[in-house]
Design a protein around this motif. Structure first.
Motif, PDB file in Angstrom:
ATOM      1  N   SER A   1       0.812  -1.218   0.000  1.00 35.67           N
ATOM      2  CA  SER A   1       0.000   0.000   0.000  1.00 35.67           C
ATOM      3  C   SER A   1       0.850   1.275   0.000  1.00 35.67           C
ATOM      4  CB  SER A   1      -0.940   0.008   1.212  1.00 35.67           C
ATOM      5  OG  SER A   1      -0.223   0.232   2.411  1.00 35.67           O
ATOM      6  N   ILE A   2       2.159   1.137   0.109  1.00 37.44           N
ATOM      7  CA  ILE A   2       3.054   2.297   0.130  1.00 37.44           C
ATOM      8  C   ILE A   2       3.439   2.649  -1.310  1.00 37.44           C
ATOM      9  CG2 ILE A   2       5.265   3.204   0.938  1.00 37.44           C
ATOM     10  CD1 ILE A   2       5.063   1.169   3.264  1.00 37.44           C
ATOM     11  N   HIS A   3       3.246   3.908  -1.669  1.00 37.94           N
ATOM     12  CA  HIS A   3       3.515   4.351  -3.037  1.00 37.94           C
ATOM     13  C   HIS A   3       4.125   5.741  -3.049  1.00 37.94           C
ATOM     14  CE1 HIS A   3       1.427   1.038  -4.972  1.00 37.94           C
ATOM     15  NE2 HIS A   3       0.567   1.109  -3.973  1.00 37.94           N
ATOM     16  N   ARG A   4       4.679   6.079  -4.192  1.00 39.21           N
ATOM     17  CA  ARG A   4       5.188   7.432  -4.424  1.00 39.21           C
ATOM     18  C   ARG A   4       4.153   8.159  -5.274  1.00 39.21           C
ATOM     19  NH1 ARG A   4       9.758   9.961  -3.755  1.00 39.21           N
ATOM     20  NH2 ARG A   4      10.997   8.114  -3.303  1.00 39.21           N
ATOM     21  N   GLY A   5       3.732   9.306  -4.789  1.00 43.76           N
ATOM     22  CA  GLY A   5       2.728  10.091  -5.507  1.00 43.76           C
ATOM     23  C   GLY A   5       3.337  10.862  -6.661  1.00 43.76           C
ATOM     24  N   GLU A   6       2.474  11.486  -7.440  1.00 34.48           N
ATOM     25  CA  GLU A   6       2.928  12.294  -8.578  1.00 34.48           C
ATOM     26  C   GLU A   6       3.802  13.449  -8.131  1.00 34.48           C
ATOM     27  OE1 GLU A   6      -0.305  13.434 -11.095  1.00 34.48           O
ATOM     28  OE2 GLU A   6      -1.012  11.366 -11.270  1.00 34.48           O
ATOM     29  N   ASP A   7       3.606  13.898  -6.878  1.00 34.35           N
ATOM     30  CA  ASP A   7       4.410  14.991  -6.343  1.00 34.35           C
ATOM     31  C   ASP A   7       5.681  14.477  -5.669  1.00 34.35           C
ATOM     32  OD1 ASP A   7       3.359  13.780  -4.134  1.00 34.35           O
ATOM     33  OD2 ASP A   7       2.392  15.567  -3.327  1.00 34.35           O
ATOM     34  N   SER A   8       5.989  13.193  -5.865  1.00 35.61           N
ATOM     35  CA  SER A   8       7.185  12.520  -5.343  1.00 35.61           C
ATOM     36  C   SER A   8       7.122  12.196  -3.858  1.00 35.61           C
ATOM     37  CB  SER A   8       8.461  13.303  -5.636  1.00 35.61           C
ATOM     38  OG  SER A   8       8.677  13.326  -7.033  1.00 35.61           O
ATOM     39  N   ARG A   9       6.034  12.565  -3.183  1.00 35.19           N
ATOM     40  CA  ARG A   9       5.916  12.207  -1.770  1.00 35.19           C
ATOM     41  C   ARG A   9       5.481  10.751  -1.649  1.00 35.19           C
ATOM     42  NH1 ARG A   9       2.164  16.355   1.057  1.00 35.19           N
ATOM     43  NH2 ARG A   9       1.188  16.281  -0.964  1.00 35.19           N
ATOM     44  N   ILE A  10       5.966  10.117  -0.601  1.00 34.41           N
ATOM     45  CA  ILE A  10       5.602   8.724  -0.345  1.00 34.41           C
ATOM     46  C   ILE A  10       4.375   8.725   0.567  1.00 34.41           C
ATOM     47  CG2 ILE A  10       6.378   6.564   0.689  1.00 34.41           C
ATOM     48  CD1 ILE A  10       9.230   7.454  -0.142  1.00 34.41           C
ATOM     49  N   PHE A  11       3.417   7.885   0.249  1.00 35.43           N
ATOM     50  CA  PHE A  11       2.192   7.831   1.030  1.00 35.43           C
ATOM     51  C   PHE A  11       1.702   6.392   1.147  1.00 35.43           C
ATOM     52  CE2 PHE A  11       0.848   8.035  -3.311  1.00 35.43           C
ATOM     53  CZ  PHE A  11      -0.314   7.283  -3.380  1.00 35.43           C
ATOM     54  N   VAL A  12       0.790   6.178   2.090  1.00 30.24           N
ATOM     55  CA  VAL A  12       0.157   4.876   2.266  1.00 30.24           C
ATOM     56  C   VAL A  12      -1.244   4.986   1.701  1.00 30.24           C
ATOM     57  CG1 VAL A  12      -0.638   3.160   3.936  1.00 30.24           C
ATOM     58  CG2 VAL A  12       1.514   4.376   4.331  1.00 30.24           C
TER      59      VAL A  12
END
Length: 107
Positions: free
Chosen positions: A93-104
Protein backbone atom coordinates in the motif's frame (compact mmCIF):
# COMPACT_ATOMS: atom_id res chain seq x y z
CA UNK A 1 11.96 -18.75 8.11
CA UNK A 2 10.20 -18.65 4.76
CA UNK A 3 7.57 -16.20 6.02
CA UNK A 4 10.34 -13.83 7.14
CA UNK A 5 12.24 -14.20 3.87
CA UNK A 6 9.10 -13.47 1.85
CA UNK A 7 8.53 -10.22 3.76
CA UNK A 8 12.21 -9.26 3.64
CA UNK A 9 12.38 -9.60 -0.14
CA UNK A 10 9.13 -7.65 -0.65
CA UNK A 11 10.33 -4.78 1.55
CA UNK A 12 13.74 -4.68 -0.11
CA UNK A 13 12.05 -4.60 -3.51
CA UNK A 14 9.87 -1.70 -2.29
CA UNK A 15 13.01 0.17 -1.18
CA UNK A 16 14.46 -0.17 -4.68
CA UNK A 17 11.12 0.87 -6.24
CA UNK A 18 10.67 3.94 -4.04
CA UNK A 19 14.22 5.18 -3.63
CA UNK A 20 16.28 3.48 -6.34
CA UNK A 21 18.91 2.45 -3.79
CA UNK A 22 20.40 -0.80 -2.59
CA UNK A 23 18.56 -1.93 0.56
CA UNK A 24 20.38 -2.19 3.85
CA UNK A 25 21.99 -5.59 4.40
CA UNK A 26 19.89 -6.74 7.32
CA UNK A 27 17.33 -9.43 8.06
CA UNK A 28 15.65 -7.23 10.68
CA UNK A 29 12.16 -6.58 9.33
CA UNK A 30 11.53 -3.74 11.77
CA UNK A 31 14.56 -1.85 10.46
CA UNK A 32 13.52 -2.48 6.87
CA UNK A 33 9.90 -1.48 7.51
CA UNK A 34 11.03 1.74 9.17
CA UNK A 35 12.92 2.66 6.01
CA UNK A 36 9.78 2.59 3.82
CA UNK A 37 7.27 4.18 6.19
CA UNK A 38 6.38 7.70 5.04
CA UNK A 39 7.36 10.62 7.28
CA UNK A 40 4.65 11.37 9.78
CA UNK A 41 2.85 8.05 9.30
CA UNK A 42 2.05 6.20 12.53
CA UNK A 43 2.48 2.53 11.78
CA UNK A 44 0.44 0.03 13.74
CA UNK A 45 2.66 -1.10 16.62
CA UNK A 46 1.15 -4.58 16.38
CA UNK A 47 2.50 -4.84 12.83
CA UNK A 48 5.97 -3.86 14.03
CA UNK A 49 5.76 -6.45 16.83
CA UNK A 50 4.86 -9.14 14.31
CA UNK A 51 7.76 -8.07 12.09
CA UNK A 52 10.09 -8.38 15.07
CA UNK A 53 8.85 -11.86 15.91
CA UNK A 54 9.26 -12.98 12.29
CA UNK A 55 12.83 -11.66 12.39
CA UNK A 56 13.47 -13.66 15.57
CA UNK A 57 12.12 -16.81 13.94
CA UNK A 58 14.48 -16.32 11.01
CA UNK A 59 17.52 -15.81 13.21
CA UNK A 60 16.56 -18.89 15.25
CA UNK A 61 16.61 -21.05 12.11
CA UNK A 62 20.05 -19.80 11.09
CA UNK A 63 21.67 -19.81 14.51
CA UNK A 64 20.52 -22.81 16.50
CA UNK A 65 21.77 -21.40 19.81
CA UNK A 66 19.61 -18.26 19.42
CA UNK A 67 16.86 -18.27 22.03
CA UNK A 68 13.29 -17.90 20.82
CA UNK A 69 10.68 -17.18 23.44
CA UNK A 70 8.62 -20.20 22.53
CA UNK A 71 9.01 -23.35 20.51
CA UNK A 72 7.97 -23.01 16.89
CA UNK A 73 4.87 -25.15 16.35
CA UNK A 74 2.59 -25.79 13.39
CA UNK A 75 0.23 -23.19 14.83
CA UNK A 76 2.95 -20.58 15.21
CA UNK A 77 4.16 -21.31 11.67
CA UNK A 78 0.65 -20.75 10.34
CA UNK A 79 0.43 -17.57 12.37
CA UNK A 80 3.77 -16.41 10.97
CA UNK A 81 2.46 -17.03 7.46
CA UNK A 82 -0.63 -14.90 8.17
CA UNK A 83 1.56 -12.16 9.63
CA UNK A 84 3.73 -12.18 6.51
CA UNK A 85 0.63 -11.65 4.35
CA UNK A 86 -0.48 -8.79 6.60
CA UNK A 87 2.91 -7.05 6.47
CA UNK A 88 3.22 -7.51 2.70
CA UNK A 89 -0.27 -6.06 2.23
CA UNK A 90 0.82 -2.97 4.18
CA UNK A 91 4.06 -2.65 2.20
CA UNK A 92 2.11 -2.98 -1.06
CA UNK A 93 0.00 0.00 0.00
CA UNK A 94 3.05 2.30 0.13
CA UNK A 95 3.51 4.35 -3.04
CA UNK A 96 5.19 7.43 -4.42
CA UNK A 97 2.73 10.09 -5.51
CA UNK A 98 2.93 12.29 -8.58
CA UNK A 99 4.41 14.99 -6.34
CA UNK A 100 7.18 12.52 -5.34
CA UNK A 101 5.92 12.21 -1.77
CA UNK A 102 5.60 8.72 -0.35
CA UNK A 103 2.19 7.83 1.03
CA UNK A 104 0.16 4.88 2.27
CA UNK A 105 -2.83 4.17 0.06
CA UNK A 106 -5.94 3.67 2.18
CA UNK A 107 -8.18 0.78 1.13
Amino acid sequence: MHAQQYVEKIIKDKIVELFGIEPEKTHNLRVLLASVIPDGYDIDLDLMLKAGILSDYYVATKYLDYAVLSEITVESAEEAYQWSLEIVSFVDSIHRGEDSRIFVRQS
